[in-house]
Design an enzyme around this catalytic site. Structure first.
Site, PDB file in Angstrom:
ATOM      1  CG  ASP A  69      43.201  28.133 -12.845  1.00 23.51           C
ATOM      2  OD1 ASP A  69      43.413  27.369 -11.883  1.00 23.51           O
ATOM      3  OD2 ASP A  69      44.120  28.734 -13.444  1.00 23.51           O
ATOM      4  CB  SER A  70      41.058  23.225 -10.258  1.00 24.49           C
ATOM      5  OG  SER A  70      40.255  23.876  -9.293  1.00 24.49           O
ATOM      6  CG  ASP A 112      42.778  30.487  -9.487  1.00 23.30           C
ATOM      7  OD1 ASP A 112      43.556  31.075  -8.703  1.00 23.30           O
ATOM      8  OD2 ASP A 112      42.680  29.245  -9.550  1.00 23.30           O
ATOM      9  CE  LYS A 141      44.787  30.137  -6.299  1.00 22.61           C
ATOM     10  NZ  LYS A 141      45.518  29.584  -7.463  1.00 22.61           N
ATOM     11  CD  GLU A 143      48.741  29.016 -11.464  1.00 26.77           C
ATOM     12  OE1 GLU A 143      49.639  28.681 -12.269  1.00 26.77           O
ATOM     13  OE2 GLU A 143      47.705  28.352 -11.289  1.00 26.77           O
ATOM     14  CD  GLU A 210      48.934  23.056  -6.822  1.00 25.67           C
ATOM     15  OE1 GLU A 210      48.526  24.210  -7.039  1.00 25.67           O
ATOM     16  OE2 GLU A 210      48.480  22.053  -7.404  1.00 25.67           O
TER      17      GLU A 210
HETATM   18  O1  KIV Z   1      42.706  26.148  -9.252  1.00 31.86           O
HETATM   19  C1  KIV Z   1      42.754  25.667  -8.112  1.00 31.86           C
HETATM   20  O2  KIV Z   1      41.884  24.907  -7.692  1.00 31.86           O
HETATM   21  C2  KIV Z   1      43.888  26.022  -7.277  1.00 31.86           C
HETATM   22  C3  KIV Z   1      44.063  25.250  -6.011  1.00 31.86           C
HETATM   23  C4  KIV Z   1      44.497  23.890  -6.316  1.00 31.86           C
HETATM   24  C5  KIV Z   1      44.965  25.928  -5.061  1.00 31.86           C
HETATM   25  O3  KIV Z   1      44.648  26.875  -7.607  1.00 31.86           O
END
Ligand code: KIV
Length: 294
Positions: A69-70, A112, A141, A143, A210
């Site tokens: 989600d970056s 994510d 994934k 969090e 992280e």
């Molecule tokens: O969203 C993302 O890119 C991430 C990585 C930084 C692990 O969660």
């Protein structure tokens, strides 16, 4: 007579694999990842948001791609990941998955679950995970620790592989008070360890750590036998490494985090930089704990 440039020198980006070239590598699967973890072979992961970069990273030998989600910051120009919605994650997961299929790619694809798509209930998490799995993800994934444990168990029992994420969890940046190192000190380290063990027991087979101290990440990596730790700013002692693709190519719009290395430096193409990253993760030369850890 002017010479005709070769395809490689004609493009500053390097060559893309032909659309239908059959890959010689076997697809990365959960058993293969578990085997790499058990043998101590480092797992190389990068984020990807589109078909072209997914194909290029796959050709460079990447083990796992994360539709992170970056993308909120990288693709959408947001200030944090909090504004990313499920439909955007579905769109990019679909694009990356299609890019991999076009080149018969082998990378394991993780997506994510964005902020707000899994916090309400386990059922909401299952509905959101289903959207991403149907877009081509192999694993989702999410969090956080503690309350997420039962959600992880619920998804895993229903056939959805899960990667957990502890330490700096960007979706809760406002609650954490900024992008800062987590798990510092004995008490915070003990909580993080306890949450990681609970997530492993619930069935998480991968755990992103992280921005946590390198010593804590290394200890946890040695303790978790069924859950491969993937570090980002967590030192060299993890089972694998992940970076945001644009960061490792040196094209971050903001401030480059300390734990990033610019793999374009010294590379003559993006393809070469991606290969250098995979090589450096595999041979343990990235990260360098003197430069990239706390
Ligand atoms: O969203 C993302 O890119 C991430 C990585 C930084 C692990 O969660």
């Amino acid at each position: 007579m002017p010479s005709v440039p070769s395809p490689a020198s004609a493009s500053p980006y390097g060559t893309l694999p032909p659309a239908s070239s059959p890959s010689l590598r076997k697809p990365v699967s959960l058993p293969r990842l578990a085997d790499m973890h058990a043998r101590g072979e480092k797992i190389a992961m990068l984020t990807a948001y589109d078909a072209t970069f997914a194909a290029m990273a796959d050709a460079a030998g990447i083990d796992c791609l994360l539709v992170g989600d970056s993308l909120g910051m990288v693709c959408q120009g947001l200030h944090s990941t909090v504004g990313v919605i499920l439909d955007t994650m579905r769109y990019h997961t679909d694009s990356v998955s299609r890019g991999l299929r076009r080149v018969q790619g082998t990378a394991w694809l993780i997506a994510d679950l964005p902020f707000g798509s899994y916090q309400e209930s386990r059922e909401q998490a299952l509905r959101s995970a289903t959207v991403l799995m149907q877009a081509g993800a192999h694993m989702v994934k999410l969090e956080g620790g503690g309350w997420t444990t039962e959600t992880v168990r619920f998804l895993v029992e229903r056939g959805i592989p899960v990667c957990a994420h502890l330490g700096l969890t960007p979706q809760t940046v406002h609650a954490l008070g900024g992008y800062r190192v987590q798990g510092k000190g004995d008490a915070a380290g003990a909580v993080l360890k306890q949450q990681a063990h609970a997530l492993q027991d619930a069935g998480a087979t991968m755990l992103v750590l992280e921005m946590v101290p390198a010593a804590l990440a290394a200890e946890l990596t040695a303790e978790l036998t069924h859950c491969a730790t993937i570090g980002i700013g967590a030192g060299k002692g993890t089972a694998g490494q992940v970076l945001v693709l644009h960061d490792m190519l040196g094209i971050n719009l903001g401030k480059m985090p300390k734990f990033v290395h610019n793999f374009m430096a010294g590379a003559s193409s993006i393809g070469e930089a991606l290969e250098a990253y995979v090589r450096a993760v595999k041979n343990g030369s990235f990260p360098d704990d003197q430069l990239h850890a706390w």
